[in-house]
Design a protein around this motif. Sequence first.
Motif, PDB file in Angstrom:
ATOM      1  N   LEU A 203       0.239  -1.501  -0.434  1.00 35.10           N
ATOM      2  CA  LEU A 203      -0.215  -0.455  -0.016  1.00 35.10           C
ATOM      3  C   LEU A 203       0.871   1.014  -0.174  1.00 35.10           C
ATOM      4  CD1 LEU A 203      -2.927   1.041  -0.099  1.00 35.10           C
ATOM      5  CD2 LEU A 203      -2.439   1.049   2.921  1.00 35.10           C
ATOM      6  N   PHE A 204       2.084   1.355   1.026  1.00 33.37           N
ATOM      7  CA  PHE A 204       2.307   2.548   1.004  1.00 33.37           C
ATOM      8  C   PHE A 204       3.884   2.572   0.104  1.00 33.37           C
ATOM      9  CE2 PHE A 204       0.206   2.688   4.999  1.00 33.37           C
ATOM     10  CZ  PHE A 204       0.195   4.142   5.344  1.00 33.37           C
ATOM     11  N   SER A 205       3.866   2.007  -0.355  1.00 35.62           N
ATOM     12  CA  SER A 205       5.338   1.739  -0.942  1.00 35.62           C
ATOM     13  C   SER A 205       5.126   1.786  -3.020  1.00 35.62           C
ATOM     14  CB  SER A 205       6.336   0.523  -0.634  1.00 35.62           C
ATOM     15  OG  SER A 205       6.886   0.237   0.479  1.00 35.62           O
ATOM     16  N   VAL A 206       4.443   1.196  -2.756  1.00 32.74           N
ATOM     17  CA  VAL A 206       3.495   0.643  -4.590  1.00 32.74           C
ATOM     18  C   VAL A 206       1.913   1.707  -4.554  1.00 32.74           C
ATOM     19  CG1 VAL A 206       2.789  -0.717  -6.291  1.00 32.74           C
ATOM     20  CG2 VAL A 206       4.390  -1.635  -4.220  1.00 32.74           C
ATOM     21  N   VAL A 207       1.473   1.229  -4.191  1.00 28.22           N
ATOM     22  CA  VAL A 207       0.075   1.748  -4.375  1.00 28.22           C
ATOM     23  C   VAL A 207      -0.246   3.304  -4.491  1.00 28.22           C
ATOM     24  CG1 VAL A 207      -2.760   1.906  -3.991  1.00 28.22           C
ATOM     25  CG2 VAL A 207      -1.390   0.065  -4.165  1.00 28.22           C
ATOM     26  N   LEU A 208       0.506   3.660  -3.234  1.00 29.06           N
ATOM     27  CA  LEU A 208       0.151   5.671  -3.151  1.00 29.06           C
ATOM     28  C   LEU A 208       1.897   6.633  -4.011  1.00 29.06           C
ATOM     29  CD1 LEU A 208      -0.147   6.364   1.070  1.00 29.06           C
ATOM     30  CD2 LEU A 208      -1.746   6.349  -1.168  1.00 29.06           C
ATOM     31  N   PRO A 209       2.387   5.798  -4.234  1.00 28.29           N
ATOM     32  CA  PRO A 209       3.270   6.060  -4.946  1.00 28.29           C
ATOM     33  C   PRO A 209       3.017   6.763  -6.677  1.00 28.29           C
ATOM     34  CG  PRO A 209       4.802   5.063  -3.687  1.00 28.29           C
ATOM     35  CD  PRO A 209       3.154   4.763  -3.065  1.00 28.29           C
ATOM     36  N   SER A 210       2.321   5.458  -7.019  1.00 25.61           N
ATOM     37  CA  SER A 210       1.596   5.498  -8.134  1.00 25.61           C
ATOM     38  C   SER A 210       0.315   6.255  -8.265  1.00 25.61           C
ATOM     39  CB  SER A 210       0.991   3.756  -8.935  1.00 25.61           C
ATOM     40  OG  SER A 210       0.726   4.084  -9.873  1.00 25.61           O
ATOM     41  N   ALA A 211      -0.353   5.938  -7.491  1.00 20.47           N
ATOM     42  CA  ALA A 211      -1.834   6.826  -7.080  1.00 20.47           C
ATOM     43  C   ALA A 211      -1.607   7.863  -7.311  1.00 20.47           C
ATOM     44  CB  ALA A 211      -2.770   6.706  -6.457  1.00 20.47           C
ATOM     45  N   LEU A 212      -0.402   8.904  -6.248  1.00 16.55           N
ATOM     46  CA  LEU A 212      -0.048   9.972  -6.867  1.00 16.55           C
ATOM     47  C   LEU A 212      -0.221  11.202  -7.077  1.00 16.55           C
ATOM     48  CD1 LEU A 212       0.637  12.112  -3.609  1.00 16.55           C
ATOM     49  CD2 LEU A 212       3.389  11.878  -3.971  1.00 16.55           C
ATOM     50  N   PRO A 213       0.245  10.976  -8.637  1.00 17.46           N
ATOM     51  CA  PRO A 213      -0.862  12.361  -9.561  1.00 17.46           C
ATOM     52  C   PRO A 213      -1.777  12.449  -9.634  1.00 17.46           C
ATOM     53  CG  PRO A 213       1.023  10.857 -10.377  1.00 17.46           C
ATOM     54  CD  PRO A 213       1.045   9.756  -9.466  1.00 17.46           C
ATOM     55  N   SER A 214      -2.690  11.382  -9.353  1.00 16.44           N
ATOM     56  CA  SER A 214      -4.108  11.516  -9.721  1.00 16.44           C
ATOM     57  C   SER A 214      -4.512  12.383  -8.266  1.00 16.44           C
ATOM     58  CB  SER A 214      -4.387  10.059  -9.338  1.00 16.44           C
ATOM     59  OG  SER A 214      -5.024   9.216 -10.487  1.00 16.44           O
TER      60      SER A 214
END
Length: 289
Positions: A203-214
């Motif tokens: 969640l914190f290392s993959v999902v959140l960084p990937s979703a940060l632009p949105s």
Amino acid sequence: MNEAAISMNPGTRRRVGARAGSTRRKAVRRAVRGRFGFVFQILTGGAAIALGILLWQYVASHGTHFYLDFENVPTPRDVGSALLGALQTPDFYADVGISVLRIAGSFGIAAILGVAIGVAIGRFRWFRWAFMPYIEIVRPIPAITWIPLAILIWPTTEESILFITFLGAFFPIVLNTIQGVEATPSALINAARTLGAKEWNVLFSVVLPSALPSITSGAAIGMGVSWFSLVAGEMIGGRAGIGYYTWNAYQLIQYSNIVVGMITIGLLSTLSTRLIYLMRYPLLRWQRA
């Protein structure tokens, strides 16, 4: 022999020279844009604003009436004088400061809750089943229509204004967070799990960084909507703030101050949105790399 003849052909030499010259000119233009592009941007924007002010001056000073009536619209000079007068009064700064504090508090809460709920909806199916119907039903309701009910629910007018401002920012952040979480490449998630990452780490290392632009795009949209909601709340139920300042100027028939309030709202909204983009710049360093 034929190749030598072709290479010595004057027509061929001219075409080759023209292509080389065109390539050099394009390289020079790219270099100039790279070094002085911001200057051209400032000059173009400044010219566009100046042209708009000249048009405003013309229609306001001549009282143009062609479907739209500009007879009572103040001129740029009148607005400038009113702005200078407002900048010399402490009440104007107090109204601006109150609105900024309201935005900071309500938007901060909306950002925290919006990201948390958006991640939960986008990541966990049962959470989506439980909460998405509420969001889809409540989201289309304009924030301004919540004002009467908010005044009845919350014990003070101040809290009702904060609630309205919160709603304006909350839904854009939630929806953009959901979109960003759902768009996370499954290959990255699977790779992290293969390497032994737990759900929390994924969640914190993959999902959140990937979703940060949105997420940041939703925050920028939410900031603009929250300013709209704040000003509406201050106009209807407030006793201070830049929205109250603008509405009070209308009630006192101070047309120049109305425009001063409108320009102030626009500048504050632009600066706060720009701040979001500046804050996300270092967070997305990995994306630029």
